[in-house]
Motif scaffolding. Structure first.
Motif, mmCIF file in Angstrom:
data_model
loop_
_atom_site.group_PDB
_atom_site.id
_atom_site.type_symbol
_atom_site.label_atom_id
_atom_site.label_comp_id
_atom_site.label_asym_id
_atom_site.label_seq_id
_atom_site.Cartn_x
_atom_site.Cartn_y
_atom_site.Cartn_z
ATOM 1 N N HIS A 113 100.332 58.808 94.332
ATOM 2 C CA HIS A 113 100.857 60.172 94.206
ATOM 3 C C HIS A 113 100.156 61.070 95.197
ATOM 4 O O HIS A 113 99.117 60.720 95.741
ATOM 5 N N LEU A 153 87.277 66.878 93.219
ATOM 6 C CA LEU A 153 87.148 65.723 92.347
ATOM 7 C C LEU A 153 85.713 65.226 92.330
ATOM 8 O O LEU A 153 85.057 65.171 93.368
ATOM 9 N N THR A 192 83.587 61.878 90.594
ATOM 10 C CA THR A 192 83.734 60.648 89.814
ATOM 11 C C THR A 192 82.355 60.174 89.358
ATOM 12 O O THR A 192 81.338 60.660 89.844
ATOM 13 N N LEU A 198 89.243 54.745 93.916
ATOM 14 C CA LEU A 198 90.124 55.676 94.640
ATOM 15 C C LEU A 198 90.453 55.142 96.033
ATOM 16 O O LEU A 198 89.574 54.688 96.755
ATOM 17 N N VAL A 227 94.473 55.267 92.186
ATOM 18 C CA VAL A 227 93.240 54.671 91.669
ATOM 19 C C VAL A 227 93.585 53.259 91.207
ATOM 20 O O VAL A 227 94.508 53.064 90.403
HETATM 21 O O1 LIG Z 1 90.128 59.547 89.581
HETATM 22 C C1 LIG Z 1 90.303 59.675 90.779
HETATM 23 O O2 LIG Z 1 89.527 59.211 91.636
HETATM 24 C C2 LIG Z 1 91.524 60.403 91.295
HETATM 25 C C3 LIG Z 1 92.389 60.986 90.206
HETATM 26 C C4 LIG Z 1 93.584 61.680 90.794
HETATM 27 O O3 LIG Z 1 94.026 61.372 91.886
HETATM 28 C C5 LIG Z 1 94.216 62.786 90.065
HETATM 29 O O4 LIG Z 1 93.850 63.027 88.905
HETATM 30 O O5 LIG Z 1 95.094 63.459 90.637
#
Ligand SMILES: O=C(O)CCC(=O)C(=O)O
Ligand SMILES: [Fe+2]
Length: 247
Positions: free
Chosen positions: A128, A137, A139, A145, A191
Motif C-alpha cells: 500500500h 513510524l 518500530t 518493512l 510488511v
Molecule cells: O509497521 C510498519 O513497518 C509499517 C506499517 C505501515 O506501513 C502502516 O501502518 O501504514
C-alpha cells in the motif's frame, strides 16, 4: 529476493536549518522515505509506548473487542484490514489500535486495570501507500518493512528497510503526492509476514478535514498539468479507509 535499501538520513540536530530543509526535499523527491534522527522524542517515552502496546495486544480478544473501532478510533482485529485492496488474501496479519486528536474526545482509552494480564500469502501489512500527508513510524526493531521504489514497473522489486535504532522512518503519503503533482513520491510499501511478534507505531499526519487538496501552483505548468482533481481531505481519507475495510 530483496535487497537492503540505503535511505537518506536526516539529522534534525544540525544547526543548518536550510540544509536540513533541502535534504528533506531531496529525500521526498527521490525516495518518499527517509530516516529521521535526533528528532527530540525521548527513547524512554518510546520504550513506554511499546510496553503499553505489548500489554494491550496481549489481552484476550474479548477484552480487546470492548475497544473495537468506532469513528476510526480503537481496536481492529487480525485480518480486519486489507491494505492491498487488489489482493485476494483474507486480510492483513496485523492488529491495530488507532488514536487521534485529543480535542474531539473520540479516543477509546483502556484503563490501567484493563492492561493486566498469533503459509499463505498473508502480509503483516500488504502492499500500500499511505493515504495522508506524512507518516512518522517507529518500530520495535523486528524487521519486515519493505519498499517498492517503482510501483508501476513489473516485476515489482521489493527492498528491505532496515530499522535504525532511535530513528523514525518518515514517508510521504498519497495526499502529499497529489498536492505536489507526484514531485514528492508516495512510495509503495508492505510488511512481510511477521513470523514473530512485531510492534510498530505510526503517526499519520493528515490535512484538516475541510482542506481542499489540489495541485500546488508551483508543481504544475502548461506542459505538466495537474494529474489529480481537487478533493476534500476527509472525503479522500474516508474513501480510502472504506476500501481498506472492504465495506
Ligand atoms: O509497521 C510498519 O513497518 C509499517 C506499517 C505501515 O506501513 C502502516 O501502518 O501504514
Ligand atoms: Fe504504510
Amino acid at each position: 529476493m530483496s535487497e537492503a535499501l540505503h535511505l537518506p538520513i536526516i539529522d534534525l540536530s544540525s544547526p543548518d536549518r536550510l540544509s536540513i530543509a533541502n535534504s528533506i526535499r531531496q529525500a521526498c523527491v527521490e525516495h518518499g522515505f527517509f530516516y529521521l534522527v535526533n528528532h527530540g522524542v525521548e527513547e524512554e517515552l518510546l520504550k513506554k509506548v511499546f510496553e503499553q502496546c505489548s500489554k494491550f495486544f496481549s489481552l484476550p480478544i474479548a477484552e480487546k473487542m470492548k475497544f473495537s473501532r468506532k469513528n476510526h478510533r480503537g481496536y481492529t482485529a487480525l485480518y480486519a484490514e486489507k491494505l492491498d485492496t487488489s489482493s485476494s488474501a483474507k486480510g492483513d496479519s496485523k492488529e491495530s489500535f488507532y488514536i487521534g486528536p485529543l480535542a474531539d474526545h473520540l479516543n477509546q482509552w483502556p484503563l490501567e486495570g484493563d492492561l493486566e494480564s498469533s503459509g499463505e500469502d498473508i502480509y503483516g501489512a500488504s502492499a500500500h501507500s499511505d493515504y495522508g500527508m506524512i507518516t512518522l513510524l517507529v518500530t520495535d526493531g523486528v524487521p519486515g518493512l519493505q519498499v517498492c521504489r517503482e510501483k508501476s514497473k513489473q516485476p515489482q522489486i521489493w527492498e528491505d528497510v532496515p530499522s535504525m535504532s532511535g530513528a523514525f522512518i518518515v514517508n510521504i503519503g498519497d495526499m502529499m503526492e497529489r498536492w505536489t503533482n507526484c514531485l514528492f513520491r508516495s512510495t509503495l510499501h508492505r510488511v512481510l509476514p511477521p513470523g514473530q511478534e512485531r510492534y510498530s507505531v505510526g503517526f499519520f499526519i493528515n490535512p484538516n478535514k475541510d482542506c481542499l487538496v489540489e495541485c500546488l501552483e508551483s508543481c504544475c505548468s502548461e506542459s505538466s498539468p495537474p494529474r489529480f482533481p481537487p478533493i476534500r481531505s476527509l472525503d479522500y481519507l474516508e474513501e480510502r479507509v472504506r476500501l481498506t475495510y472492504g465495506s
